[in-house]
Design a protein around this motif. Structure first.
Motif, PDB file in Angstrom:
ATOM      1  N   THR A  14       0.830  -1.211   0.000  1.00 49.69           N
ATOM      2  CA  THR A  14       0.000   0.000   0.000  1.00 49.69           C
ATOM      3  C   THR A  14       0.861   1.255   0.000  1.00 49.69           C
ATOM      4  N   ALA A  15       1.901   1.260   0.834  1.00 50.02           N
ATOM      5  CA  ALA A  15       2.782   2.431   0.903  1.00 50.02           C
ATOM      6  C   ALA A  15       3.523   2.640  -0.412  1.00 50.02           C
ATOM      7  N   LEU A  16       4.078   1.575  -0.971  1.00 45.46           N
ATOM      8  CA  LEU A  16       4.841   1.694  -2.215  1.00 45.46           C
ATOM      9  C   LEU A  16       3.963   2.160  -3.361  1.00 45.46           C
ATOM     10  N   VAL A  17       2.783   1.532  -3.497  1.00 42.73           N
ATOM     11  CA  VAL A  17       1.893   1.906  -4.595  1.00 42.73           C
ATOM     12  C   VAL A  17       1.386   3.331  -4.413  1.00 42.73           C
ATOM     13  N   GLY A  18       1.011   3.674  -3.182  1.00 41.39           N
ATOM     14  CA  GLY A  18       0.503   5.023  -2.934  1.00 41.39           C
ATOM     15  C   GLY A  18       1.533   6.099  -3.229  1.00 41.39           C
ATOM     16  N   PHE A  19       2.783   5.853  -2.843  1.00 40.87           N
ATOM     17  CA  PHE A  19       3.829   6.848  -3.080  1.00 40.87           C
ATOM     18  C   PHE A  19       4.200   6.926  -4.554  1.00 40.87           C
ATOM     19  N   ALA A  20       4.522   5.779  -5.141  1.00 41.02           N
ATOM     20  CA  ALA A  20       5.048   5.781  -6.505  1.00 41.02           C
ATOM     21  C   ALA A  20       4.009   6.191  -7.534  1.00 41.02           C
ATOM     22  N   SER A  21       2.738   5.948  -7.247  1.00 43.17           N
ATOM     23  CA  SER A  21       1.722   6.197  -8.261  1.00 43.17           C
ATOM     24  C   SER A  21       1.350   7.659  -8.394  1.00 43.17           C
ATOM     25  N   SER A  22       1.670   8.483  -7.399  1.00 41.43           N
ATOM     26  CA  SER A  22       1.181   9.863  -7.509  1.00 41.43           C
ATOM     27  C   SER A  22       2.102  10.931  -6.944  1.00 41.43           C
ATOM     28  N   PHE A  23       3.330  10.586  -6.512  1.00 42.62           N
ATOM     29  CA  PHE A  23       4.180  11.655  -5.987  1.00 42.62           C
ATOM     30  C   PHE A  23       4.556  12.652  -7.084  1.00 42.62           C
ATOM     31  N   THR A  24       4.574  12.193  -8.332  1.00 44.01           N
ATOM     32  CA  THR A  24       4.866  13.127  -9.419  1.00 44.01           C
ATOM     33  C   THR A  24       3.773  14.176  -9.566  1.00 44.01           C
ATOM     34  N   VAL A  25       2.527  13.793  -9.260  1.00 42.23           N
ATOM     35  CA  VAL A  25       1.424  14.759  -9.309  1.00 42.23           C
ATOM     36  C   VAL A  25       1.638  15.824  -8.240  1.00 42.23           C
ATOM     37  N   VAL A  26       2.055  15.399  -7.061  1.00 45.96           N
ATOM     38  CA  VAL A  26       2.294  16.339  -5.965  1.00 45.96           C
ATOM     39  C   VAL A  26       3.391  17.331  -6.339  1.00 45.96           C
ATOM     40  N   LEU A  27       4.503  16.830  -6.839  1.00 47.71           N
ATOM     41  CA  LEU A  27       5.598  17.731  -7.206  1.00 47.71           C
ATOM     42  C   LEU A  27       5.192  18.698  -8.306  1.00 47.71           C
ATOM     43  N   ALA A  28       4.459  18.193  -9.299  1.00 52.26           N
ATOM     44  CA  ALA A  28       4.002  19.070 -10.383  1.00 52.26           C
ATOM     45  C   ALA A  28       3.073  20.147  -9.853  1.00 52.26           C
ATOM     46  N   GLY A  29       2.189  19.775  -8.922  1.00 55.64           N
ATOM     47  CA  GLY A  29       1.256  20.750  -8.375  1.00 55.64           C
ATOM     48  C   GLY A  29       1.932  21.821  -7.550  1.00 55.64           C
ATOM     49  N   LEU A  30       2.852  21.418  -6.677  1.00 53.77           N
ATOM     50  CA  LEU A  30       3.547  22.392  -5.836  1.00 53.77           C
ATOM     51  C   LEU A  30       4.387  23.348  -6.677  1.00 53.77           C
ATOM     52  N   LYS A  31       5.054  22.828  -7.688  1.00 58.86           N
ATOM     53  CA  LYS A  31       5.836  23.708  -8.568  1.00 58.86           C
ATOM     54  C   LYS A  31       4.941  24.643  -9.372  1.00 58.86           C
ATOM     55  N   ALA A  32       3.758  24.170  -9.738  1.00 64.67           N
ATOM     56  CA  ALA A  32       2.859  24.998 -10.544  1.00 64.67           C
ATOM     57  C   ALA A  32       2.420  26.256  -9.806  1.00 64.67           C
ATOM     58  N   VAL A  33       2.276  26.163  -8.471  1.00 71.73           N
ATOM     59  CA  VAL A  33       1.832  27.340  -7.710  1.00 71.73           C
ATOM     60  C   VAL A  33       2.999  28.122  -7.131  1.00 71.73           C
ATOM     61  N   GLY A  34       4.233  27.839  -7.583  1.00 75.71           N
ATOM     62  CA  GLY A  34       5.348  28.720  -7.242  1.00 75.71           C
ATOM     63  C   GLY A  34       6.449  28.129  -6.399  1.00 75.71           C
ATOM     64  N   ALA A  35       6.399  26.847  -6.053  1.00 78.57           N
ATOM     65  CA  ALA A  35       7.441  26.264  -5.218  1.00 78.57           C
ATOM     66  C   ALA A  35       8.723  26.050  -6.012  1.00 78.57           C
ATOM     67  N   THR A  36       9.858  26.256  -5.354  1.00 78.59           N
ATOM     68  CA  THR A  36      11.134  25.874  -5.935  1.00 78.59           C
ATOM     69  C   THR A  36      11.302  24.357  -5.769  1.00 78.59           C
ATOM     70  N   ASP A  37      12.376  23.818  -6.341  1.00 75.70           N
ATOM     71  CA  ASP A  37      12.626  22.393  -6.175  1.00 75.70           C
ATOM     72  C   ASP A  37      12.768  22.028  -4.700  1.00 75.70           C
ATOM     73  N   ALA A  38      13.482  22.848  -3.935  1.00 73.51           N
ATOM     74  CA  ALA A  38      13.676  22.570  -2.513  1.00 73.51           C
ATOM     75  C   ALA A  38      12.355  22.656  -1.761  1.00 73.51           C
ATOM     76  N   GLN A  39      11.535  23.641  -2.063  1.00 68.38           N
ATOM     77  CA  GLN A  39      10.246  23.785  -1.393  1.00 68.38           C
ATOM     78  C   GLN A  39       9.303  22.640  -1.758  1.00 68.38           C
ATOM     79  N   ALA A  40       9.353  22.199  -3.018  1.00 66.86           N
ATOM     80  CA  ALA A  40       8.519  21.067  -3.423  1.00 66.86           C
ATOM     81  C   ALA A  40       8.973  19.789  -2.716  1.00 66.86           C
ATOM     82  N   ALA A  41      10.293  19.593  -2.588  1.00 69.17           N
ATOM     83  CA  ALA A  41      10.808  18.421  -1.872  1.00 69.17           C
ATOM     84  C   ALA A  41      10.399  18.459  -0.410  1.00 69.17           C
ATOM     85  N   SER A  42      10.441  19.640   0.180  1.00 74.12           N
ATOM     86  CA  SER A  42      10.009  19.792   1.565  1.00 74.12           C
ATOM     87  C   SER A  42       8.528  19.456   1.706  1.00 74.12           C
ATOM     88  N   GLY A  43       7.728  19.924   0.751  1.00 75.18           N
ATOM     89  CA  GLY A  43       6.299  19.626   0.785  1.00 75.18           C
ATOM     90  C   GLY A  43       6.025  18.141   0.692  1.00 75.18           C
TER      91      GLY A  43
END
Length: 433
Positions: A14-43
């Motif tokens: 459950t953990a592996l599938v949950g993380f791998a299947s959508s963490f790219t969506v999270v990073l794309a979303g955080l960067k879209a609203v202005g996060a830097t790479d470091a801020q997106a990683a922190s998020g």
């Protein structure tokens, strides 16, 4: 020990599938609203840790397999919203407001009932409009970077047919290999250690209306309510109020470090709550607690994941995210157009939301929801007038108000409202304050 192996393995999956299947969506979303790479990683880090600790707490406290995750539809909303006037601090302020609203929904059941009262087709259409831009990314990637995108999409197609659970993680693995092969000599610049960066929030009215409120509504309608429904479907009586309060507090804690929303898992919830986790329903909570611990540990690799994403063409990562969201888009579209009486309102909601327009600093998700609601109000069908004296048998038409019924609506044959009650998406579930 034999009785622990099955739920422990289910929790790890459950953990592996949950993380791998959508963490790219999270990073794309955080960067879209202005996060830097470091801020997106922190998020991403705080979302993993916050979700993991909350799942472990709820599982140990209630002995129910309550899975917790980040809001994938909420991250897609961030992509659709794009840059926020005022930058990243304003986005963080909106995350805080959304988290506070989730806590309020847990404290005041009337608020959660109000969210659930949003017409189901309109809510589904808004979600579909939010997801559409990301779900078109695989097509764009095949045109822009065919050598990289084709193996990713082909892997997803094959495994989606034979091992659906692993289709997106495998597609992500292929994308990582493609990135490594096409970006030689950059490994020395990868940041493998966890990144934690706090941002002072800022509040603006347009961000509250155009980002915080839609994020709250999408998280509630597309994550928390379906997450409860999955548990109810497996025979549990989950504490809705306690779960909302816990995930809302986790959202508030994660927001300053870049986390947009922590909520109940909807897609991966069945992995921990179903019979594959354990034949005995009273033992499945071990799977959700294990999944929480696993997700928190996976968060330690958020910096490395963000660095790998930064090395790739943006459209390739969006393509992986789009593949992960295709099933959610299909469900949202089918739910949006299922009811003929509200189909036009749902289409209007979908079109306005998908257009991605920003008016008065407010994003398209809010205007789509508003447009759909107005369409329902303007074109709502009025009930037929009571039967006149000429109707000697006193019987009305099924599905209309009858003279003898004194305002009692008689459902037509085959109607879903066979008991005279229109069942909303929450399906009559009880809530715990």
């Amino acid at each position: 020990m034999a009785g622990l192996t099955q739920p422990l393995v289910a929790g790890v999956v459950t953990a592996l599938v949950g993380f791998a299947s959508s963490f790219t969506v999270v990073l794309a979303g955080l960067k879209a609203v202005g996060a830097t790479d470091a801020q997106a990683a922190s998020g991403l880090l705080v979302l993993c840790v916050g979700s993991g600790l909350t799942a472990a707490w709820l599982g140990l406290r209630h002995r129910i397999p309550i899975s917790v995750a980040w809001s994938t539809p909420g991250a897609a909303l961030l992509v659709a919203t794009g840059p926020v006037p005022g930058g990243w601090p304003v986005a963080v302020g909106a995350f805080l407001v959304s988290g506070a609203l989730i806590v309020a929904a847990g404290l005041f059941p009337a608020l959660s009932r109000a969210v659930e009262a949003i017409p189901r087709p309109v809510a589904a259409a808004m979600l579909a409009g939010v997801l559409l831009p990301l779900c078109t990314a695989p097509v764009r990637a095949l045109v822009e970077v065919p050598a990289l995108a084709a193996p990713v999409v082909l892997t997803w197609v094959v495994l989606h047919r034979y091992a659906r659970r692993w289709a997106v993680p495998a597609a992500l693995a292929v994308a990582v290999v493609a990135i490594a092969l096409t970006a030689p000599g950059t490994g020395g610049g990868l940041r493998v250690w966890p990144i934690f960066e706090v941002t002072a929030p800022a509040l603006t009215v347009p961000a509250v209306v155009g980002l915080a409120l839609p994020l709250f509504l999408v998280t509630m309608a597309a994550q928390n309510v379906p997450g409860m429904a999955v548990l109810v479907g497996y025979g549990y009586r989950p504490p809705f109020g306690a779960a909302l309060r816990a995930t809302g507090l986790a959202s508030l804690a994660a927001a300053p470090a870049g986390g947009h929303a922590v909520n109940l898992a909807a897609i991966s919830a069945a992995l921990a709550a179903g019979p594959d986790a354990h034949p005995d329903p009273d033992r499945r909570w071990i799977a959700s607690v294990t999944a929480g611990a696993g997700l928190a540990l996976l968060g330690l690799g958020a910096g490395l994941a963000t660095a790998l994403v930064a090395l790739s063409p943006p459209v390739l990562i969006e393509a992986v995210a789009g593949l992960a969201l295709l099933a959610a888009l299909a469900t949202a579209i089918s739910s949006a157009v299922a009811e003929p009486d509200s189909r036009e309102a749902a289409v209007v909601t979908f079109v306005v939301t998908a257009a991605g327009v920003t008016l008065l600093g407010v994003g398209g998700a809010f205007w789509g929801l508003l447009a759909g609601w107005l369409m329902l109000l303007l074109f709502r069908r009025r009930p037929a007038p009571p039967a006149g004296p000429d109707d000697s048998d006193g019987a009305g038409t099924p599905g209309q108000t009858t003279a003898s019924g004194a305002g009692v609506v008689q459902p037509a044959a085959g109607s879903d409202a066979s008991d005279g009650v229109v069942t909303p998406p929450q399906g009559g579930r009880r809530r715990e304050r």
